[in-house]
Design a protein around this motif. Structure first.
Motif, mmCIF file in Angstrom:
data_model
loop_
_atom_site.group_PDB
_atom_site.id
_atom_site.type_symbol
_atom_site.label_atom_id
_atom_site.label_comp_id
_atom_site.label_asym_id
_atom_site.label_seq_id
_atom_site.Cartn_x
_atom_site.Cartn_y
_atom_site.Cartn_z
ATOM 1 N N GLY A 1 0.800 -1.223 0.000
ATOM 2 C CA GLY A 1 0.000 0.000 0.000
ATOM 3 C C GLY A 1 0.834 1.275 0.000
ATOM 4 N N PRO A 2 1.825 1.397 0.895
ATOM 5 C CA PRO A 2 2.658 2.600 0.880
ATOM 6 C C PRO A 2 3.417 2.790 -0.443
ATOM 7 N N CYS A 3 3.770 1.690 -1.087
ATOM 8 C CA CYS A 3 4.445 1.789 -2.397
ATOM 9 C C CYS A 3 3.521 2.471 -3.398
ATOM 10 N N ARG A 4 2.261 2.070 -3.390
ATOM 11 C CA ARG A 4 1.279 2.654 -4.318
ATOM 12 C C ARG A 4 1.104 4.158 -4.074
ATOM 13 N N THR A 5 1.104 4.545 -2.813
ATOM 14 C CA THR A 5 0.943 5.954 -2.461
ATOM 15 C C THR A 5 2.176 6.770 -2.867
ATOM 16 N N GLU A 6 3.330 6.161 -2.784
ATOM 17 C CA GLU A 6 4.598 6.829 -3.048
ATOM 18 C C GLU A 6 4.874 7.019 -4.553
ATOM 19 N N ILE A 7 4.338 6.174 -5.390
ATOM 20 C CA ILE A 7 4.659 6.196 -6.820
ATOM 21 C C ILE A 7 4.390 7.546 -7.487
ATOM 22 N N PRO A 8 3.267 8.224 -7.242
ATOM 23 C CA PRO A 8 3.099 9.549 -7.863
ATOM 24 C C PRO A 8 4.199 10.541 -7.468
#
Length: 143
Positions: free
Chosen positions: A44-51
């Motif tokens: 989940g944190p990876c997904r948030t960080e990508i942008p």
């Protein structure tokens, strides 16, 4: 012949291919700061960080952003996962951990800042913002 061998051995090895099958040539990365981010689809944190990482990759010419899939996806699977997460920076098909002497992280996301000489200068564990990464980068450059 000896001189030729020395010249060849001095050449840095390429970094493999990216999620699109394009060669990531050593000369493209030499002399530049690198941000290497390990991510996974289930993180989940990876997904948030990508942008945030996309923004850095698209706005900074002095930093090369590279991703690495923690689950070691390759080929079409890697391309699909990167597309599904909206990754717009290059994702390496080959893990550079051995090249950079990185130990496998037990948590994700994890980001490494590598200086222009190829030395790992920082390991940042957890979700990062573009502003936080840039601030840390500037601190490291000033050291």
């Amino acid at each position: 012949m000896l001189l030729g061998s020395l010249l060849i051995s001095g050449c840095e090895q390429d970094w493999g291919v990216d999620q699109h099958g394009q060669l990531v040539a050593a000369e493209q990365l030499q002399g530049r700061w690198l941000l290497i981010n390990y991510w996974a689809e289930w993180c989940g944190p990876c997904r948030t960080e990508i942008p945030e990482l996309n923004r850095l990759a698209e706005s900074r010419t002095d930093l090369h952003v590279l991703g690495v899939n923690f689950d070691e996806l390759r080929g079409e699977e890697l391309a699909q996962a990167a597309e599904a997460l909206g990754i717009r920076f290059r994702v390496l098909s080959e893990d550079p951990a051995e090249r950079l002497q990185l130990s496998r992280s037990a948590v994700l996301p994890v980001t490494y800042l590598v200086d222009e000489t190829g030395k790992v200068r920082e390991q940042l564990v957890g979700e990062q913002t573009a502003d936080k990464l840039l601030a840390r980068l500037e601190q490291l450059r000033d050291q």
